[in-house]
Design a protein around this motif. Structure first.
Motif, PDB file in Angstrom:
ATOM      1  N   THR A   1     -20.375  34.617 -91.794  1.00  0.00           N
ATOM      2  CA  THR A   1     -20.244  33.180 -92.055  1.00  0.00           C
ATOM      3  C   THR A   1     -21.615  32.516 -92.006  1.00  0.00           C
ATOM      4  OG1 THR A   1     -19.799  32.630 -89.734  1.00  0.00           O
ATOM      5  CG2 THR A   1     -17.888  33.059 -91.135  1.00  0.00           C
TER       6      THR A   1
ATOM      7  N   ALA B   1     -16.930  37.511 -89.279  1.00  0.00           N
ATOM      8  CA  ALA B   1     -17.351  36.261 -88.635  1.00  0.00           C
ATOM      9  C   ALA B   1     -18.873  36.123 -88.671  1.00  0.00           C
ATOM     10  CB  ALA B   1     -16.848  36.221 -87.199  1.00  0.00           C
TER      11      ALA B   1
ATOM     12  N   THR C   1     -13.465  42.133 -87.868  1.00  0.00           N
ATOM     13  CA  THR C   1     -13.392  40.717 -87.511  1.00  0.00           C
ATOM     14  C   THR C   1     -14.766  40.195 -87.090  1.00  0.00           C
ATOM     15  OG1 THR C   1     -11.100  41.019 -86.819  1.00  0.00           O
ATOM     16  CG2 THR C   1     -12.205  39.055 -86.035  1.00  0.00           C
ATOM     17  N   VAL C   2     -15.488  40.981 -86.310  1.00  0.00           N
ATOM     18  CA  VAL C   2     -16.838  40.586 -85.878  1.00  0.00           C
ATOM     19  C   VAL C   2     -17.786  40.554 -87.076  1.00  0.00           C
ATOM     20  CG1 VAL C   2     -18.833  41.288 -84.483  1.00  0.00           C
ATOM     21  CG2 VAL C   2     -16.521  41.420 -83.519  1.00  0.00           C
TER      22      VAL C   2
ATOM     23  N   SER D   1     -15.318  27.900 -89.660  1.00  0.00           N
ATOM     24  CA  SER D   1     -15.014  28.228 -88.261  1.00  0.00           C
ATOM     25  C   SER D   1     -15.391  29.652 -87.874  1.00  0.00           C
ATOM     26  CB  SER D   1     -13.514  28.037 -88.004  1.00  0.00           C
ATOM     27  OG  SER D   1     -12.768  29.025 -88.711  1.00  0.00           O
ATOM     28  N   GLY D   2     -15.544  30.542 -88.855  1.00  0.00           N
ATOM     29  CA  GLY D   2     -15.811  31.949 -88.569  1.00  0.00           C
ATOM     30  C   GLY D   2     -14.554  32.760 -88.304  1.00  0.00           C
ATOM     31  N   MET D   3     -13.400  32.120 -88.419  1.00  0.00           N
ATOM     32  CA  MET D   3     -12.128  32.800 -88.155  1.00  0.00           C
ATOM     33  C   MET D   3     -11.705  33.651 -89.344  1.00  0.00           C
ATOM     34  SD  MET D   3     -10.798  31.739 -85.148  1.00  0.00           S
ATOM     35  CE  MET D   3      -9.067  31.967 -85.368  1.00  0.00           C
ATOM     36  N   THR D   4     -11.181  34.847 -89.052  1.00  0.00           N
ATOM     37  CA  THR D   4     -10.603  35.673 -90.110  1.00  0.00           C
ATOM     38  C   THR D   4      -9.130  35.298 -90.246  1.00  0.00           C
ATOM     39  OG1 THR D   4     -10.231  37.428 -88.505  1.00  0.00           O
ATOM     40  CG2 THR D   4     -12.167  37.642 -89.891  1.00  0.00           C
TER      41      THR D   4
ATOM     42  N   VAL E   1     -11.978  35.103 -94.844  1.00  0.00           N
ATOM     43  CA  VAL E   1     -12.654  34.444 -93.729  1.00  0.00           C
ATOM     44  C   VAL E   1     -12.850  32.962 -94.022  1.00  0.00           C
ATOM     45  CG1 VAL E   1     -14.702  34.531 -92.258  1.00  0.00           C
ATOM     46  CG2 VAL E   1     -13.914  36.617 -93.386  1.00  0.00           C
ATOM     47  N   ASP E   2     -12.692  32.140 -92.992  1.00  0.00           N
ATOM     48  CA  ASP E   2     -12.994  30.715 -93.058  1.00  0.00           C
ATOM     49  C   ASP E   2     -14.436  30.553 -92.589  1.00  0.00           C
ATOM     50  OD1 ASP E   2     -13.450  28.017 -92.372  1.00  0.00           O
ATOM     51  OD2 ASP E   2     -11.359  27.706 -91.812  1.00  0.00           O
ATOM     52  N   TYR E   3     -15.347  30.186 -93.509  1.00  0.00           N
ATOM     53  CA  TYR E   3     -16.752  30.128 -93.109  1.00  0.00           C
ATOM     54  C   TYR E   3     -17.115  28.855 -92.365  1.00  0.00           C
ATOM     55  CZ  TYR E   3     -17.739  27.691 -97.598  1.00  0.00           C
ATOM     56  OH  TYR E   3     -17.753  26.836 -98.673  1.00  0.00           O
TER      57      TYR E   3
END
Length: 123
Positions: free
Chosen positions: A50, A47, A43-44, A27-30, A23-25
């Motif tokens: 994050t 996110a 995914t939720v 942006s919250g994107m996986t 995960v990219d913390y």
């Protein structure tokens, strides 16, 4: 991307693994997901965590600690959720997220194996 797939497969081989994600913390994107269940949207969940990482990083900064997060453990009734921010230069802003079943996982081994996966991950 092959290395990411290998890392997520390795995370899913940890005893009791339910799901894993990178995960990219910021942006919250996986960036990658493996496993999960019909009841849990990984995914939720990833996110949402994050916010946990960002809050802890802000707290470390406010306290002026010269330290970094090794991992974060969230204990639920039936699961452990492990969050491991990547510490290498290419992984800045990313974390590994692992959900394991409390009844089937060895927490110490899961932490150890997740650390090894992080060390071998090249992005």
């Amino acid at each position: 991307m092959g290395n990411l797939d290998v890392a997520l497969k390795s995370a899913m081989s940890i005893d009791g693994a339910i799901g894993a994600a990178l995960v990219d913390y910021t942006s919250g994107m996986t960036l990658g997901v493996a496993g999960g269940t019909g009841e849990i949207d990984l995914t939720v969940a990833a996110a949402g965590n994050t916010d946990v990482v960002r809050a802890k990083l802000r707290t470390i900064e406010m306290l002026k600690l010269d330290d970094e997060i090794e991992d974060i453990l969230i204990t639920l009734g039936s699961q452990y959720h492990l969050i491991r921010p990547l510490s290498n230069r290419t992984g800045k802003g990313l974390f590994l997220y692992l959900m394991v079943s409390k009844s089937r996982a060895n927490l110490a081994m899961a932490r150890h194996q997740l650390r090894a996966i992080e060390e071998s991950l090249e992005l």
